[in-house]
Structures are given as C-alpha cells and as structure tokens.
Design a protein around this motif. Structure first.
Motif, PDB file in Angstrom:
ATOM      1  N   ALA A  96       0.830  -1.144   0.094  1.00 40.21           N
ATOM      2  CA  ALA A  96      -0.006  -0.108  -0.074  1.00 40.21           C
ATOM      3  C   ALA A  96       0.918   1.213  -0.237  1.00 40.21           C
ATOM      4  CB  ALA A  96      -1.135   0.009   1.184  1.00 40.21           C
ATOM      5  N   LEU A  97       1.975   1.189   0.672  1.00 38.54           N
ATOM      6  CA  LEU A  97       2.915   2.532   0.993  1.00 38.54           C
ATOM      7  C   LEU A  97       3.466   2.579  -0.522  1.00 38.54           C
ATOM      8  CD1 LEU A  97       4.087   2.013   4.380  1.00 38.54           C
ATOM      9  CD2 LEU A  97       2.506   3.793   3.796  1.00 38.54           C
ATOM     10  N   TRP A  98       4.088   1.465  -1.042  1.00 38.55           N
ATOM     11  CA  TRP A  98       4.838   1.557  -2.293  1.00 38.55           C
ATOM     12  C   TRP A  98       3.940   1.965  -3.375  1.00 38.55           C
ATOM     13  CZ3 TRP A  98       5.069  -2.800  -5.999  1.00 38.55           C
ATOM     14  CH2 TRP A  98       6.004  -2.749  -7.250  1.00 38.55           C
ATOM     15  N   VAL A  99       2.554   1.478  -3.376  1.00 37.19           N
ATOM     16  CA  VAL A  99       1.604   1.948  -4.570  1.00 37.19           C
ATOM     17  C   VAL A  99       1.241   3.531  -4.115  1.00 37.19           C
ATOM     18  CG1 VAL A  99      -0.712   1.534  -5.546  1.00 37.19           C
ATOM     19  CG2 VAL A  99       1.131  -0.373  -4.983  1.00 37.19           C
ATOM     20  N   ALA A 100       0.528   3.638  -3.215  1.00 34.90           N
ATOM     21  CA  ALA A 100      -0.130   4.869  -2.868  1.00 34.90           C
ATOM     22  C   ALA A 100       0.925   6.090  -2.341  1.00 34.90           C
ATOM     23  CB  ALA A 100      -1.091   4.759  -1.843  1.00 34.90           C
ATOM     24  N   GLY A 101       2.141   5.606  -1.986  1.00 34.03           N
ATOM     25  CA  GLY A 101       3.084   6.729  -1.172  1.00 34.03           C
ATOM     26  C   GLY A 101       2.656   6.785   0.304  1.00 34.03           C
ATOM     27  N   ALA A 117      -6.039  -0.712  14.441  1.00 31.13           N
ATOM     28  CA  ALA A 117      -5.370  -1.168  15.515  1.00 31.13           C
ATOM     29  C   ALA A 117      -4.258  -2.102  14.698  1.00 31.13           C
ATOM     30  CB  ALA A 117      -6.145  -1.868  16.388  1.00 31.13           C
ATOM     31  N   ALA A 118      -4.559  -2.845  13.916  1.00 29.28           N
ATOM     32  CA  ALA A 118      -3.774  -3.971  13.380  1.00 29.28           C
ATOM     33  C   ALA A 118      -2.701  -3.174  12.701  1.00 29.28           C
ATOM     34  CB  ALA A 118      -4.395  -4.722  12.237  1.00 29.28           C
ATOM     35  N   VAL A 119      -2.910  -2.136  11.928  1.00 24.14           N
ATOM     36  CA  VAL A 119      -2.087  -1.198  11.175  1.00 24.14           C
ATOM     37  C   VAL A 119      -0.945  -0.657  12.175  1.00 24.14           C
ATOM     38  CG1 VAL A 119      -1.682   1.159   9.973  1.00 24.14           C
ATOM     39  CG2 VAL A 119      -3.284  -0.771   9.314  1.00 24.14           C
ATOM     40  N   VAL A 127       0.289  10.844  12.253  1.00 27.21           N
ATOM     41  CA  VAL A 127       1.616  10.552  11.702  1.00 27.21           C
ATOM     42  C   VAL A 127       1.393  10.141  10.422  1.00 27.21           C
ATOM     43  CG1 VAL A 127       2.532   9.893  13.943  1.00 27.21           C
ATOM     44  CG2 VAL A 127       1.310   7.965  12.362  1.00 27.21           C
ATOM     45  N   THR A 128       2.468  10.115   9.741  1.00 26.81           N
ATOM     46  CA  THR A 128       2.434   9.676   8.091  1.00 26.81           C
ATOM     47  C   THR A 128       3.255   8.852   8.083  1.00 26.81           C
ATOM     48  OG1 THR A 128       1.867  11.819   7.372  1.00 26.81           O
ATOM     49  CG2 THR A 128       2.676  10.382   5.633  1.00 26.81           C
ATOM     50  N   LEU A 129       3.097   7.657   7.317  1.00 26.74           N
ATOM     51  CA  LEU A 129       4.089   6.259   7.218  1.00 26.74           C
ATOM     52  C   LEU A 129       4.543   6.526   5.937  1.00 26.74           C
ATOM     53  CD1 LEU A 129       1.301   3.578   8.512  1.00 26.74           C
ATOM     54  CD2 LEU A 129       3.018   4.729   9.963  1.00 26.74           C
ATOM     55  N   HIS A 130       5.836   6.193   5.928  1.00 26.76           N
ATOM     56  CA  HIS A 130       6.784   6.248   4.666  1.00 26.76           C
ATOM     57  C   HIS A 130       7.610   4.834   4.537  1.00 26.76           C
ATOM     58  CE1 HIS A 130       6.259  10.769   4.374  1.00 26.76           C
ATOM     59  NE2 HIS A 130       6.430  10.375   5.497  1.00 26.76           N
ATOM     60  N   LEU A 131       7.674   4.596   3.362  1.00 30.16           N
ATOM     61  CA  LEU A 131       8.639   3.332   3.131  1.00 30.16           C
ATOM     62  C   LEU A 131      10.185   3.933   3.332  1.00 30.16           C
ATOM     63  CD1 LEU A 131       7.525   1.503  -0.145  1.00 30.16           C
ATOM     64  CD2 LEU A 131       7.455   0.619   2.349  1.00 30.16           C
ATOM     65  N   LEU A 147       1.218   7.435   3.862  1.00 29.55           N
ATOM     66  CA  LEU A 147      -0.222   7.436   4.260  1.00 29.55           C
ATOM     67  C   LEU A 147      -0.399   7.562   5.416  1.00 29.55           C
ATOM     68  CD1 LEU A 147      -1.135   4.031   2.369  1.00 29.55           C
ATOM     69  CD2 LEU A 147      -1.875   6.296   1.855  1.00 29.55           C
ATOM     70  N   ASN A 148      -1.634   8.155   5.987  1.00 31.30           N
ATOM     71  CA  ASN A 148      -1.672   8.000   7.445  1.00 31.30           C
ATOM     72  C   ASN A 148      -2.154   6.632   7.751  1.00 31.30           C
ATOM     73  OD1 ASN A 148      -4.638   8.054   7.730  1.00 31.30           O
ATOM     74  ND2 ASN A 148      -4.624  10.178   6.692  1.00 31.30           N
ATOM     75  N   PRO A 149      -2.352   6.238   9.343  1.00 31.79           N
ATOM     76  CA  PRO A 149      -2.643   5.061   9.535  1.00 31.79           C
ATOM     77  C   PRO A 149      -4.039   4.723   8.924  1.00 31.79           C
ATOM     78  CG  PRO A 149      -1.198   5.951  11.146  1.00 31.79           C
ATOM     79  CD  PRO A 149      -1.264   7.071  10.340  1.00 31.79           C
ATOM     80  N   ASN A 150      -4.988   5.526   9.232  1.00 30.11           N
ATOM     81  CA  ASN A 150      -6.377   5.359   8.745  1.00 30.11           C
ATOM     82  C   ASN A 150      -6.411   5.037   7.190  1.00 30.11           C
ATOM     83  OD1 ASN A 150      -7.550   5.877  11.159  1.00 30.11           O
ATOM     84  ND2 ASN A 150      -7.658   7.991  10.943  1.00 30.11           N
ATOM     85  N   GLU A 151      -5.724   5.874   6.269  1.00 33.78           N
ATOM     86  CA  GLU A 151      -5.503   5.568   4.995  1.00 33.78           C
ATOM     87  C   GLU A 151      -5.198   4.099   4.632  1.00 33.78           C
ATOM     88  OE1 GLU A 151      -5.043  10.048   2.959  1.00 33.78           O
ATOM     89  OE2 GLU A 151      -3.380   8.890   4.064  1.00 33.78           O
ATOM     90  N   ALA A 152      -3.903   3.870   5.495  1.00 35.26           N
ATOM     91  CA  ALA A 152      -3.411   2.577   5.239  1.00 35.26           C
ATOM     92  C   ALA A 152      -4.411   1.499   5.656  1.00 35.26           C
ATOM     93  CB  ALA A 152      -2.131   2.490   6.149  1.00 35.26           C
ATOM     94  N   ALA A 153      -5.138   1.529   6.730  1.00 36.33           N
ATOM     95  CA  ALA A 153      -5.949   0.526   7.140  1.00 36.33           C
ATOM     96  C   ALA A 153      -7.139   0.339   6.018  1.00 36.33           C
ATOM     97  CB  ALA A 153      -6.680   0.938   8.498  1.00 36.33           C
ATOM     98  N   ARG A 154      -7.500   1.342   5.339  1.00 39.85           N
ATOM     99  CA  ARG A 154      -8.632   1.002   4.381  1.00 39.85           C
ATOM    100  C   ARG A 154      -8.164   0.548   3.320  1.00 39.85           C
ATOM    101  NH1 ARG A 154      -9.599   4.224   0.172  1.00 39.85           N
ATOM    102  NH2 ARG A 154      -8.340   6.036   1.047  1.00 39.85           N
TER     103      ARG A 154
END
Length: 187
Positions: A81-86, A102-104, A129-133, A88-95
């Motif tokens: 998800a981070l590779w494809v979308a760039g 919680a799992a994210v 927060v924002t998650l980055h590779l 993400l915040n944890p809510n976007e990553a969860a979606r």
C-alpha cells in the motif's frame, strides 16, 4: 442420544467422505439443501469457493515467500500500500489494506523496528502521523512483489488469458455491488 441438529461427531463415515475441501463443499451443499430447501445454493457455493481459493492462495504466498523473508502477509499488504500509494496516514493505510486501524498500528511498530517504514509527524495535523517506506522497505517490497508475482503466474497458469480476464471481470462485477447491497467495509 445424538442431536439431530448436527452430524454425529463419532460418525467416521462422514469424516471419511470428506477427504479434501472441495468434497466438504459438496457435503455442505447437501446438508444446506436438506435444512434450508429455499437456500441459494449457487450463491453459497460461489462464496465458499471464493473464500477457500483466496485463503489457500494467501496461505501459499505467506508460507512460501513472506515468512521465509521474515515477513507476513499483513506486512506485505502494508508495504505494498505504501509502495503503490506513497506516504499514508494509518487510517488510509487501514482502508487500503483491509486491516483495522489497530492492526496497522501494531504492524507499524514492528515494521519501524525492522527499519522498513518510518513514522513521521503529519505536516497537515500535528496529532497524526504519516507512514513512509524506508530504502530498506522499498527494497523489501520490490523483492517480495517480484517473488509473489512469479508465484501468482504459476497459480494463474491453470487458466487461459481469456479465462483470467473473465475471472477478473466477474470479481469486479461482484465488488461493484457493495453499495447496492449495503456491504460493510472497514472505515
């Protein structure tokens, strides 16, 4: 006296008649038709087959590719998800991954510890927060994707190109019904 609501747990003939999953589906269809004569057996078979096929392939990917590399199916999904979308915040990553928030969050802690992702304060909202590779995360997802895609190709080789396109169209058609039927999705 055994209950009539379920097969007798001591009935070895029933167990012997169920050597694999697909035989189980046939047995389930017979049982369902007896107890629920008005059941939509084809819809049931579609989703029993879809669920089993998906979980079997997922288990294969995780056990043959991701676990040997020190990962999991869930970590692959988040890195993808981070590779494809760039970022993400944890809510976007969860979606995008279909995981709970919680799992994210739990997975993020693990992947940060392995140096595969960074967690930075969001420039838009100091409380988020924002998650980055990381570079290591980018290398891990590229390697994992390459290996998984080779495995996907081996699985898909059972179908012709036309059959693969038809299957994708049919699955997309099923998913287009989400809103119409009020399907629940992760928020």
């Amino acid at each position: 006296m055994p209950s009539t609501d379920r097969p007798d747990a001591d009935d070895t003939s029933t167990r012997a008649a169920l050597p694999d999953y697909w035989s189980f589906v046939d047995a389930a269809q017979r049982r369902i038709s007896q107890e629920f004569p008005d059941a939509d057996l084809m819809a049931n078979r579609v989703f029993l087959s879809l669920n089993r096929s998906s979980s079997t392939a997922t288990y294969d990917f995780e056990s043959s590719i991701h676990r040997p590399a020190g990962g999991t199916w869930s970590s692959f999904r988040l890195l993808l998800a981070l590779w494809v979308a760039g970022p993400l915040n944890p809510n976007e990553a969860a979606r995008l991954t279909g995981m709970s928030r919680a799992a994210v969050s739990n997975l993020t802690a693990t992947l940060v510890g392995k140096g595969l992702i960074n967690r930075e304060a969001s420039p838009d909202d100091g409380r988020s927060v924002t998650l980055h590779l990381t570079d290591a995360g980018l290398e891990r997802i590229r390697t994992a994707f390459r290996e998984q895609n080779e495995r996907e190709s081996r699985w898909a080789a059972a179908l012709t190109d036309d059959e693969q396109r038809t299957l994708v169209r049919l699955l997309e058609k099923l998913m287009e019904q989400r809103e119409r039927i009020g399907a629940r999705t992760r928020k």
